[in-house]
Write a protein that holds these residues in place. Structure first.
Motif, PDB file in Angstrom:
ATOM      1  N   ALA A  81      41.234  14.770 -14.321  1.00 51.15           N
ATOM      2  CA  ALA A  81      41.922  13.626 -14.935  1.00 51.15           C
ATOM      3  C   ALA A  81      40.980  12.443 -15.102  1.00 51.15           C
ATOM      4  O   ALA A  81      41.176  11.601 -15.988  1.00 51.15           O
ATOM      5  N   MET A  82      39.938  12.375 -14.246  1.00 50.32           N
ATOM      6  CA  MET A  82      38.959  11.310 -14.330  1.00 50.32           C
ATOM      7  C   MET A  82      37.748  11.704 -15.178  1.00 50.32           C
ATOM      8  O   MET A  82      36.730  10.998 -15.200  1.00 50.32           O
ATOM      9  N   ASP A  83      37.852  12.854 -15.849  1.00 49.73           N
ATOM     10  CA  ASP A  83      36.805  13.342 -16.766  1.00 49.73           C
ATOM     11  C   ASP A  83      35.469  13.584 -16.078  1.00 49.73           C
ATOM     12  O   ASP A  83      34.397  13.311 -16.647  1.00 49.73           O
ATOM     13  N   LEU A  84      35.501  14.116 -14.870  1.00 54.36           N
ATOM     14  CA  LEU A  84      34.267  14.459 -14.190  1.00 54.36           C
ATOM     15  C   LEU A  84      33.605  15.650 -14.875  1.00 54.36           C
ATOM     16  O   LEU A  84      34.294  16.541 -15.384  1.00 54.36           O
ATOM     17  N   ALA A  85      32.289  15.662 -14.871  1.00 53.64           N
ATOM     18  CA  ALA A  85      31.538  16.772 -15.445  1.00 53.64           C
ATOM     19  C   ALA A  85      31.688  18.012 -14.560  1.00 53.64           C
ATOM     20  O   ALA A  85      32.070  17.912 -13.390  1.00 53.64           O
ATOM     21  N   ASP A  86      31.357  19.176 -15.121  1.00 56.92           N
ATOM     22  CA  ASP A  86      31.509  20.435 -14.387  1.00 56.92           C
ATOM     23  C   ASP A  86      30.752  20.418 -13.068  1.00 56.92           C
ATOM     24  O   ASP A  86      31.258  20.883 -12.040  1.00 56.92           O
ATOM     25  N   GLU A  87      29.529  19.903 -13.088  1.00 54.76           N
ATOM     26  CA  GLU A  87      28.728  19.863 -11.859  1.00 54.76           C
ATOM     27  C   GLU A  87      29.402  18.983 -10.808  1.00 54.76           C
ATOM     28  O   GLU A  87      29.428  19.323  -9.618  1.00 54.76           O
ATOM     29  N   GLN A  88      29.953  17.847 -11.226  1.00 59.12           N
ATOM     30  CA  GLN A  88      30.660  16.962 -10.297  1.00 59.12           C
ATOM     31  C   GLN A  88      31.907  17.633  -9.734  1.00 59.12           C
ATOM     32  O   GLN A  88      32.225  17.481  -8.548  1.00 59.12           O
TER      33      GLN A  88
END
Length: 241
Positions: A81-88
């Motif tokens: 929901a916070m648009d974190l990247a895949d690695e994050q």
């Protein structure tokens, strides 16, 4: 002889070089994509193994069974929901699975105590982030989660532990885990406190936004609830609203 071709037909030589360069880029991109896919598969395998180990450990106490997986699922939902990247997102999931590893060193009598903890007992509980950090140090795959595991009990206003970090100096995954940990505790209940409904738990967390919790993380939790995307707590008897 490319040198002769370059001298006698530079335009043709240029076109050949351009085509070769294009094909090399395509081949390189394909290799990178394949390597990334293999790395994701390997990472998923590690995560699944860690999940199995954590779930086996949790079975020693029925009241915590499945807790870590629920925390990881909700943490990932908030991360998306916070648009974190895949690695994050992968580091967030790993951190969620490991964040309470240090609790293994805490006497079970403290974890199941029906009343408030004495100051000395609470001091023993507060050591678990440091213990968890020490347990995963030196393990290459797990070390990337050390800051998040170590700081998941920090508070947004700087009054948490172990180092009293505040605001965005706290790792984002730790700020997410702080909210998820609180939500899980409230909706599942504890030996000293009855479980709350989902709405009541979110209301309490909302009241802590800006002091105990990161307001952006709280807003993402509320957004998940309002959109119907909140993962189930999996708690029998929990009132959902």
């Amino acid at each position: 002889n490319f040198e002769t071709l370059l001298y006698k037909a530079p335009v043709l030589a240029y076109r050949i070089m351009k085509e070769l360069s294009s094909r090399l880029r395509e081949t390189g991109a394909l290799l990178v994509s394949h390597l990334q896919q293999r790395n994701r598969q390997l990472y998923r395998s590690h995560i699944d193994t860690i999940t199995m180990v954590v779930q086996a450990i949790e079975k020693r106490a029925s009241q915590t069974s499945g807790r870590t997986r629920r925390v990881a699922d909700l943490a990932k939902a908030i991360g998306r929901a916070m648009d974190l990247a895949d690695e994050q997102l992968m580091v967030l999931e790993l951190s969620a699975l490991l964040h309470d590893l240090g609790m293994l060193a805490v006497p079970e009598s403290l974890l199941t105590k029906p009343g408030p903890l004495a100051e000395r007992e609470y001091g023993a509980i507060k050591k678990h982030p440091q213990i968890g950090k020490e347990m995963i140090e030196g393990i290459p795959f797990l070390e990337k989660a050390i800051p998040e595991v170590f700081h998941h009990h920090e508070k947004f206003n700087g009054t948490g532990y172990p180092e009293g970090l505040s605001g965005t100096s706290i790792p984002l995954a730790s700020r997410i885990l702080a909210v998820v940990d609180a939500f899980e505790a409230m909706t599942r209940g504890r030996p000293y406190r009855d479980r709350l409904s989902v709405e009541r738990a979110i209301e309490e967390i909302r009241q802590g936004a800006g002091t105990q919790f990161d307001p952006d993380v709280v807003a993402s939790l509320e957004k998940l609830r309002s959109s119907g995307s909140l993962p189930s707590t999996g708690s029998p008897g929990t009132v959902e609203s």
